[in-house]
Scaffold this active site. Structure first.
Site, mmCIF file in Angstrom:
data_model
loop_
_atom_site.group_PDB
_atom_site.id
_atom_site.type_symbol
_atom_site.label_atom_id
_atom_site.label_comp_id
_atom_site.label_asym_id
_atom_site.label_seq_id
_atom_site.Cartn_x
_atom_site.Cartn_y
_atom_site.Cartn_z
ATOM 1 N N TYR A 158 1.518 -2.126 -12.101
ATOM 2 C CA TYR A 158 -0.001 -2.096 -12.614
ATOM 3 C C TYR A 158 0.001 -1.681 -14.057
ATOM 4 O O TYR A 158 -0.978 -0.718 -14.400
ATOM 5 C CB TYR A 158 -0.962 -1.357 -11.890
ATOM 6 C CG TYR A 158 -0.981 -1.806 -10.299
ATOM 7 C CD1 TYR A 158 -1.370 -3.240 -10.150
ATOM 8 C CD2 TYR A 158 -0.376 -1.016 -9.231
ATOM 9 C CE1 TYR A 158 -1.312 -3.621 -8.623
ATOM 10 C CE2 TYR A 158 -0.246 -1.624 -8.120
ATOM 11 C CZ TYR A 158 -0.604 -2.875 -7.690
ATOM 12 O OH TYR A 158 -0.509 -3.544 -6.438
ATOM 13 N N TYR B 86 -8.648 5.017 -13.036
ATOM 14 C CA TYR B 86 -8.335 5.352 -11.838
ATOM 15 C C TYR B 86 -8.098 6.992 -11.940
ATOM 16 O O TYR B 86 -7.718 7.712 -11.047
ATOM 17 C CB TYR B 86 -7.228 5.045 -10.801
ATOM 18 C CG TYR B 86 -7.021 3.605 -10.886
ATOM 19 C CD1 TYR B 86 -7.822 2.744 -10.274
ATOM 20 C CD2 TYR B 86 -6.066 3.006 -11.618
ATOM 21 C CE1 TYR B 86 -8.013 1.299 -10.386
ATOM 22 C CE2 TYR B 86 -5.790 1.620 -11.571
ATOM 23 C CZ TYR B 86 -6.781 0.843 -11.073
ATOM 24 O OH TYR B 86 -6.844 -0.634 -11.019
ATOM 25 N N GLY C 80 0.680 -1.288 0.011
ATOM 26 C CA GLY C 80 -0.116 -0.105 0.062
ATOM 27 C C GLY C 80 0.680 1.267 0.105
ATOM 28 O O GLY C 80 0.180 2.291 -0.141
ATOM 29 N N CYS D 83 -11.053 2.972 -29.524
ATOM 30 C CA CYS D 83 -12.343 3.567 -29.811
ATOM 31 C C CYS D 83 -13.110 3.679 -28.426
ATOM 32 O O CYS D 83 -14.227 3.324 -28.261
ATOM 33 C CB CYS D 83 -13.280 2.664 -30.918
ATOM 34 S SG CYS D 83 -12.226 2.579 -32.270
ATOM 35 N N GLU D 84 -12.778 4.335 -27.408
ATOM 36 C CA GLU D 84 -13.373 4.806 -26.268
ATOM 37 C C GLU D 84 -13.008 6.191 -25.999
ATOM 38 O O GLU D 84 -11.560 6.623 -26.032
ATOM 39 C CB GLU D 84 -12.680 3.666 -25.003
ATOM 40 C CG GLU D 84 -13.229 2.427 -25.327
ATOM 41 C CD GLU D 84 -14.425 1.681 -24.717
ATOM 42 O OE1 GLU D 84 -15.035 2.480 -24.008
ATOM 43 O OE2 GLU D 84 -14.739 0.579 -24.984
ATOM 44 N N ARG E 10 3.704 -1.596 -5.725
ATOM 45 C CA ARG E 10 4.098 -0.472 -6.358
ATOM 46 C C ARG E 10 5.475 0.070 -5.911
ATOM 47 O O ARG E 10 6.442 0.649 -6.699
ATOM 48 C CB ARG E 10 2.899 0.646 -5.932
ATOM 49 C CG ARG E 10 2.970 1.913 -6.972
ATOM 50 C CD ARG E 10 1.969 2.822 -6.204
ATOM 51 N NE ARG E 10 0.466 2.151 -6.094
ATOM 52 C CZ ARG E 10 -0.479 2.261 -6.986
ATOM 53 N NH1 ARG E 10 -0.098 2.695 -8.071
ATOM 54 N NH2 ARG E 10 -1.529 1.575 -6.600
HETATM 55 N N1 LLP Z 1 -1.604 -7.175 -0.984
HETATM 56 C C1 LLP Z 1 -2.756 -7.243 -1.164
HETATM 57 C C2 LLP Z 1 -3.806 -8.047 -0.574
HETATM 58 C C3 LLP Z 1 -3.126 -6.414 -2.335
HETATM 59 O O1 LLP Z 1 -4.244 -6.358 -2.602
HETATM 60 C C4 LLP Z 1 -2.374 -5.570 -3.173
HETATM 61 C C5 LLP Z 1 -2.776 -4.697 -4.070
HETATM 62 C C6 LLP Z 1 -1.025 -5.242 -2.432
HETATM 63 C C7 LLP Z 1 -0.577 -6.205 -1.555
HETATM 64 C C8 LLP Z 1 0.115 -4.374 -3.130
HETATM 65 O O2 LLP Z 1 -0.296 -3.164 -2.787
HETATM 66 P P1 LLP Z 1 0.698 -2.151 -3.500
HETATM 67 O O3 LLP Z 1 2.002 -1.883 -2.482
HETATM 68 O O4 LLP Z 1 1.124 -2.190 -4.636
HETATM 69 O O5 LLP Z 1 -0.113 -0.679 -3.256
HETATM 70 N N2 LLP Z 1 -4.228 -1.328 -10.083
HETATM 71 C C9 LLP Z 1 -4.345 -0.188 -9.170
HETATM 72 C C10 LLP Z 1 -3.794 -0.692 -7.763
HETATM 73 C C11 LLP Z 1 -4.556 -1.969 -7.296
HETATM 74 C C12 LLP Z 1 -4.067 -2.658 -5.839
HETATM 75 C C13 LLP Z 1 -4.640 -4.055 -5.904
HETATM 76 N N3 LLP Z 1 -3.758 -4.570 -4.654
HETATM 77 C C14 LLP Z 1 -3.704 0.922 -9.530
HETATM 78 O O6 LLP Z 1 -3.147 1.063 -10.586
HETATM 79 O O7 LLP Z 1 -3.454 1.763 -8.891
#
Ligand code: LLP
Length: 420
Positions: free
Chosen positions: A374, A318, A240, A345-346, A278
């Site tokens: 992502y 997003y 996160g 086409c969107e 991320r």
């Molecule tokens: N753990 C779980 C259970 C998760 O669902 C996620 C991300 C992470 C870890 C990793 O989170 P991070 O460190 O990457 O924030 N597609 C979206 C982000 C979706 C995140 C989904 N879960 C975007 O491009 O912002």
């Protein structure tokens, strides 16, 4: 930009490779990743969590290319997976199965059975029905499944609502207020071995307060469970951590995050599991694209790129903002304001609105920054646009780590039933 993705004499380089060298032999769009950036980010994260028993289980969904996973496996990283496919990728890339946590709200019996047979660190369970299925599958295999419950602390992570996961209204986890009784129930099941607790409140989080509150809630739960003689080995605090995409973004202080974890959770005699996605790969990648057309409409200038929302969808999904820069700063010309759009086409196939683009002419190459997380993983073949290729750079070398499929390869997966 980071120090491994920067201009040298007006040319954009990823490490020691001029990106223009790649465009000479490979049609855009394509992703380029910097392996050194991934390694640096991993090391930075690791340094911030020194002083206690911590394990980094990289969140595979952020970028699941085998070359990325292999880089992380070689650094001793584990994996957070959400499907059998991701589990298999992680193992193929050399991740130790004992360092794999299996998350996700929709695990299926075959996925549970296969991962259990081959071993894993823990299932992060999200519902009672899932608990019962895992118990059944494990008992059938004469095994005990190592499990943690993902708790939903009902905390607002202060991020985009589409990537917030820790509110009571979100589909994730079991309500923390019911956790004690669910743990007690689980402790009576023969196929279940309770090993931990898990939480993940959202993504691209910039304010550490939400983490603090979450950790404090976990401590209360862990103490309550102790009173019931349920002792945990692992505290999985999810991922996160946000990164800086634009000047408007605030990047949380990594050291402060580490200190917070150490202070609140560091003395509980548990291993702390982290699931960053991320943070590890976000700034390691660029998406290289070509300007197809400049188009003037009544009151707007459009720049039409050969990358579309099927290749990179964060902006469409997003409303994310990603900086766009030229591969070469050599050209003379005016900077102009454009809506930068793809060919799909969107109307949501829009990357940037009213964005000042430096010296862009038709045929010029540009790069979207910070698309390592992502990005390619969310791509599709919508509009029958072949999946976008990926290149990994490491110092002076580069290699295609996912090739663009040919049209024949795409069509060969489909059949036309021979019906009249
Ligand atoms: N753990 C779980 C259970 C998760 O669902 C996620 C991300 C992470 C870890 C990793 O989170 P991070 O460190 O990457 O924030 N597609 C979206 C982000 C979706 C995140 C989904 N879960 C975007 O491009 O912002």
């Amino acid at each position: 930009m980071n120090k491994h993705i920067s201009y040298k004499l007006s040319q954009l380089f990823v490490e020691d490779v001029a990106v223009s060298e790649i465009t000479e032999s490979l049609r855009t769009p394509f992703y380029v990743y910097s392996r050194t950036t991934i390694k640096d980010n991993f090391h930075r994260f690791k340094r911030s969590i020194e002083g206690f028993d911590g394990l980094i289980c990289y969140s595979v969904k952020a970028n699941s290319n085998l070359s990325v996973l292999e880089t992380i496996a070689k650094l001793g990283g584990g994996a957070d997976v959400v499907s059998l496919g991701e589990y298999k990728r992680a193992l193929r890339a050399g991740v130790d199965p004992k360092k794999v946590v299996f998350s996700g709200v929709g695990k299926q019996d075959f996925e549970i059975a296969e991962t259990l047979k081959s071993s894993l660190l823990q299932f992060n369970i999200e519902s009672i029905s899932e608990l019962e299925l895992i118990n059944k599958v494990a008992s059938g295999l004469n095994k005990q499944a190592p499990i943690a419950f993902r708790v939903n602390p009902d905390i607002d992570a202060g991020t985009h609502e589409n990537i917030s996961t820790g509110k009571a209204d979100n589909k994730f986890g079991i309500p923390i207020i019911n956790a004690k009784e669910i743990y007690e129930y689980a402790s009576k099941l023969n196929g279940i071995k309770i090993v931990g607790v898990d939480v993940h409140i959202g993504s691209q989080i910039s304010n550490l307060n939400a983490f603090r509150q979450t950790f404090e809630n976990l401590v209360n739960l862990i103490n309550d469970l102790k009173k019931l003689n349920i002792d945990l080995e692992n505290i999985d605090i999810g991922g996160g951590l946000g990164i800086k995409y634009t000047d408007d973004d605030i990047e949380p202080d990594l050291q402060e995050y580490g200190t917070l974890v150490r202070q609140i959770l560091g003395n509980l005699n548990c291993r702390i599991i982290f699931e960053p996605g991320r943070f590890i790969v976000g700034n390691s990648g660029i998406l290289v694209t070509k300007v197809l057309y400049k188009k003037k409409s009544q009151n707007k200038n459009f720049l039409i790129t050969d990358a579309g929302m099927n290749d990179f969808s964060r902006t469409a999904l997003y409303g994310a903002a990603h900086r766009l820069i030229p591969l070469s700063k050599e050209k003379s010309g005016e900077a102009e304001f454009f809506d930068v759009v793809g060919p799909v086409c969107e109307t949501t196939d829009t990357f940037l609105k009213n964005y000042l683009v430096e010296k862009a002419e038709e045929g010029d190459f540009l790069a979207f920054l910070d698309v390592g997380a992502y990005g390619a993983v969310l791509s599709s073949e919508y509009n029958t646009r072949p999946l976008v290729p990926e290149i990994m750079v490491y110092e002076k070398r580069y290699e295609m780590v996912r090739a663009r499929p040919t049209y024949e390869e795409i069509f060969d997966k489909e059949v036309m039933p021979n019906w009249e």
